[in-house]
Design a protein around this motif. Structure first.
Motif, mmCIF file in Angstrom:
data_model
loop_
_atom_site.group_PDB
_atom_site.id
_atom_site.type_symbol
_atom_site.label_atom_id
_atom_site.label_comp_id
_atom_site.label_asym_id
_atom_site.label_seq_id
_atom_site.Cartn_x
_atom_site.Cartn_y
_atom_site.Cartn_z
ATOM 1 N N ASP A 167 14.107 131.976 2.092
ATOM 2 C CA ASP A 167 13.228 132.876 1.393
ATOM 3 C C ASP A 167 12.780 131.996 0.296
ATOM 4 O O ASP A 167 13.589 130.576 0.080
ATOM 5 C CB ASP A 167 14.147 133.602 0.256
ATOM 6 C CG ASP A 167 15.083 133.227 -0.234
ATOM 7 O OD1 ASP A 167 15.681 132.141 -0.938
ATOM 8 O OD2 ASP A 167 15.942 134.231 -0.978
ATOM 9 N N THR A 200 12.728 142.143 7.580
ATOM 10 C CA THR A 200 13.891 140.708 7.546
ATOM 11 C C THR A 200 14.196 141.648 6.534
ATOM 12 O O THR A 200 13.915 142.561 5.452
ATOM 13 C CB THR A 200 12.804 139.987 6.875
ATOM 14 O OG1 THR A 200 12.234 139.044 7.348
ATOM 15 C CG2 THR A 200 13.519 138.881 6.149
ATOM 16 N N ARG A 259 17.561 134.803 4.737
ATOM 17 C CA ARG A 259 17.711 136.446 5.580
ATOM 18 C C ARG A 259 17.546 136.132 6.667
ATOM 19 O O ARG A 259 16.903 135.646 7.365
ATOM 20 C CB ARG A 259 16.211 136.765 4.284
ATOM 21 C CG ARG A 259 17.309 136.529 2.875
ATOM 22 C CD ARG A 259 15.818 137.226 2.258
ATOM 23 N NE ARG A 259 14.803 138.059 2.911
ATOM 24 C CZ ARG A 259 13.686 138.191 2.186
ATOM 25 N NH1 ARG A 259 13.748 138.197 0.951
ATOM 26 N NH2 ARG A 259 13.061 138.624 2.587
ATOM 27 N N ARG A 316 16.900 142.406 2.882
ATOM 28 C CA ARG A 316 17.128 141.576 1.704
ATOM 29 C C ARG A 316 17.964 142.929 0.532
ATOM 30 O O ARG A 316 18.318 143.375 1.335
ATOM 31 C CB ARG A 316 15.792 141.486 0.748
ATOM 32 C CG ARG A 316 15.482 142.693 0.389
ATOM 33 C CD ARG A 316 13.627 143.052 -0.072
ATOM 34 N NE ARG A 316 13.469 144.170 -0.426
ATOM 35 C CZ ARG A 316 13.280 144.486 0.446
ATOM 36 N NH1 ARG A 316 12.640 144.762 1.633
ATOM 37 N NH2 ARG A 316 12.479 145.796 0.424
#
Length: 127
Positions: free
Chosen positions: A30, A55, A36, A57
């Protein structure tokens, strides 16, 4: 570890038969330089190979989240992989949480590395 390529899912009502080809973990960096996890799911429907990904987070302390766009085929595949049958009926963008992440960790290609990220990521956010 479960080999995802052995999974075949079918929804007779909708006439969908999908074979999972692969589930794999990749890493995405990121803007802050943090890595991530990105989960990619490859599958085949009626001889046509398809894929989708999402993805993960850290949203709040002890909470991870991912968003993924679902259609009938993706919903069927993801519901089977995660064991969350409520996903079968969902369409559009849906949220995935830690329970989904933990369910995906059992697959070859994802496994311990994803769990390790989860532990580290949620531990960093505690105050």
């Amino acid at each position: 570890m479960v080999d995802p390529s052995t999974i075949v899912v079918e929804d007779e009502e909708r006439g969908i038969r999908a074979r999972v080809l692969d589930v794999k973990l990749e890493w995405k960096e990121d803007r802050k330089g943090s890595r991530r996890p990105r989960i990619e799911v490859k599958y085949e429907v009626n001889g046509k190979k398809k894929r989708f990904y999402f993805t993960l987070r850290v949203e709040t302390p002890r909470r991870v989240k991912a968003s993924v766009a679902l259609d009938e085929e993706r919903a069927l595949v993801l519901a089977t992989l995660t064991g969350d049958e409520t996903l079968r009926e969902k369409r559009g963008t849906v949220s995935l949480y830690a329970s989904h992440l933990l369910a995906l960790a059992k697959y070859k290609g994802v496994g311990w590395e994803l769990l390790y990220w989860y532990i580290k990521a949620t531990a960093r956010t505690e105050t």
